[in-house]
Design a protein around this motif. Structure first.
Motif, PDB file in Angstrom:
ATOM      1  N   ALA A  67      48.649 -43.938  44.248  1.00  0.00           N
ATOM      2  CA  ALA A  67      48.391 -43.105  45.539  1.00  0.00           C
ATOM      3  C   ALA A  67      47.117 -41.896  45.303  1.00  0.00           C
ATOM      4  O   ALA A  67      46.893 -41.137  46.633  1.00  0.00           O
ATOM      5  N   GLU A  68      46.667 -42.262  45.076  1.00  0.00           N
ATOM      6  CA  GLU A  68      44.507 -41.771  45.148  1.00  0.00           C
ATOM      7  C   GLU A  68      44.455 -42.585  46.474  1.00  0.00           C
ATOM      8  O   GLU A  68      44.133 -41.911  47.441  1.00  0.00           O
ATOM      9  N   ARG A  69      44.736 -43.892  46.855  1.00  0.00           N
ATOM     10  CA  ARG A  69      44.506 -44.368  48.185  1.00  0.00           C
ATOM     11  C   ARG A  69      45.599 -43.904  49.276  1.00  0.00           C
ATOM     12  O   ARG A  69      45.395 -43.661  50.731  1.00  0.00           O
ATOM     13  N   VAL A  70      46.778 -43.835  48.865  1.00  0.00           N
ATOM     14  CA  VAL A  70      47.781 -43.317  49.442  1.00  0.00           C
ATOM     15  C   VAL A  70      47.048 -41.584  50.210  1.00  0.00           C
ATOM     16  O   VAL A  70      46.743 -41.420  51.429  1.00  0.00           O
ATOM     17  N   LEU A  71      46.826 -40.880  49.267  1.00  0.00           N
ATOM     18  CA  LEU A  71      46.513 -39.890  49.310  1.00  0.00           C
ATOM     19  C   LEU A  71      44.757 -39.650  50.342  1.00  0.00           C
ATOM     20  O   LEU A  71      44.786 -38.723  51.519  1.00  0.00           O
ATOM     21  N   GLU A  72      44.129 -40.974  49.949  1.00  0.00           N
ATOM     22  CA  GLU A  72      42.673 -40.566  51.220  1.00  0.00           C
ATOM     23  C   GLU A  72      43.163 -41.246  52.323  1.00  0.00           C
ATOM     24  O   GLU A  72      42.789 -40.637  52.983  1.00  0.00           O
ATOM     25  N   ALA A  73      43.814 -41.894  52.313  1.00  0.00           N
ATOM     26  CA  ALA A  73      44.692 -42.597  53.513  1.00  0.00           C
ATOM     27  C   ALA A  73      45.480 -41.377  54.905  1.00  0.00           C
ATOM     28  O   ALA A  73      44.854 -40.949  55.715  1.00  0.00           O
ATOM     29  N   LEU A  74      45.886 -40.392  53.828  1.00  0.00           N
ATOM     30  CA  LEU A  74      47.001 -39.085  54.928  1.00  0.00           C
ATOM     31  C   LEU A  74      45.475 -38.207  55.412  1.00  0.00           C
ATOM     32  O   LEU A  74      45.593 -37.438  55.606  1.00  0.00           O
ATOM     33  N   ARG A  75      44.156 -37.953  53.877  1.00  0.00           N
ATOM     34  CA  ARG A  75      43.543 -36.788  54.277  1.00  0.00           C
ATOM     35  C   ARG A  75      42.737 -37.690  56.091  1.00  0.00           C
ATOM     36  O   ARG A  75      42.614 -36.884  56.558  1.00  0.00           O
ATOM     37  N   THR A  76      42.529 -38.482  55.762  1.00  0.00           N
ATOM     38  CA  THR A  76      41.416 -39.400  57.055  1.00  0.00           C
ATOM     39  C   THR A  76      42.474 -39.571  58.662  1.00  0.00           C
ATOM     40  O   THR A  76      41.990 -38.792  59.551  1.00  0.00           O
ATOM     41  N   ALA A  77      43.925 -39.664  58.128  1.00  0.00           N
ATOM     42  CA  ALA A  77      45.170 -39.596  59.213  1.00  0.00           C
ATOM     43  C   ALA A  77      45.074 -38.231  59.993  1.00  0.00           C
ATOM     44  O   ALA A  77      44.997 -37.253  60.926  1.00  0.00           O
ATOM     45  N   VAL A  78      45.191 -36.704  58.688  1.00  0.00           N
ATOM     46  CA  VAL A  78      44.939 -35.811  59.293  1.00  0.00           C
ATOM     47  C   VAL A  78      43.785 -35.295  59.845  1.00  0.00           C
ATOM     48  O   VAL A  78      43.563 -34.768  60.995  1.00  0.00           O
TER      49      VAL A  78
END
Length: 219
Positions: A67-78
């Motif tokens: 979940a932490e990796r997904v959240l970080e990837a989403l923040r980077t994508a945003v």
């Protein structure tokens, strides 16, 4: 009167006494065996609970990391998406504004026919206007994007790689983590598309580096 009364116990008495002791010992051994069996069963149950708890904890820790990796990837994508949108809006607005200003400069000033012209106007020097700067600082949005620009600005002549930025952002223990390199590369590519960084390639195009290309400011 007990069998031991008297000067010399008989053989029959000794035999009876030993048989009684055997029965007492057998009963005690059986009782302890039962107690040991209950304790062993309890230990086995506790051990099973310990193993199950460890497995559940490991599963929860794995889910948390995912979940932490997904959240970080989403923040980077945003952040990358925000940068692309802003760069697109600025690239569309820039030429339009420039053309509009040029059109206004070409229009001759209008004169009011009812107002008399001051003869001293022709001789009076026009007030000097301050030259406008060629380019305004590029505004950078996003906490991580601003952090990257501050790192690059510390050494503006350095050729920064995604690995260099990943180490500065996430620490030395992340130097070999591919995920951190990918996150840093996405941020650098987004800033390069906004023309605040200049992207180059070394080693036959296998390795990319980034240089400071324009003035910027945090939004």
């Amino acid at each position: 009167m007990s069998l031991i009364d008297g000067p010399t116990p008989s053989a029959d008495w000794v035999a009876l006494d030993m048989e009684a002791m055997l029965r007492e010992c057998d009963a005690l051994v059986a009782s302890k065996d039962e107690h040991l069996a209950r304790l062993t069963a309890g230990i086995a149950a506790l051990q099973a609970q310990i193993e199950q708890t460890r497995a559940e904890r490991a599963e929860a820790a794995g889910k948390r990391e995912g979940a932490e990796r997904v959240l970080e990837a989403l923040r980077t994508a945003v952040e990358a998406g925000t940068g692309l949108r802003q760069a697109s809006e600025e690239s569309q607005a820039g030429p339009h504004d420039a053309c509009t200003a040029a059109d206004h400069e070409e229009d001759p000033p209008s004169e009011c026919p009812s107002a008399p012209k001051d003869p001293t106007d022709d001789a009076a020097p026009q007030a000097a206007t301050e030259p406008e700067p060629d380019t305004a600082p590029i505004r950078i949005h996003g906490e991580r994007s601003v952090a990257v620009m501050r790192i690059v600005t510390l050494e503006p002549d350095r050729r920064w790689t995604p690995k260099d930025i990943a180490v500065r952002l996430e620490g030395l223990d992340q130097a070999q983590e591919q995920d951190s390199h990918n996150r840093a590369r996405a941020l650098l590519d987004s800033l390069a598309k906004r023309n605040v960084l200049h992207k180059t390639r070394d080693g036959g195009g296998q390795r990319c580096a980034f240089l400071l290309a324009a003035e910027w400011e945090a939004a």
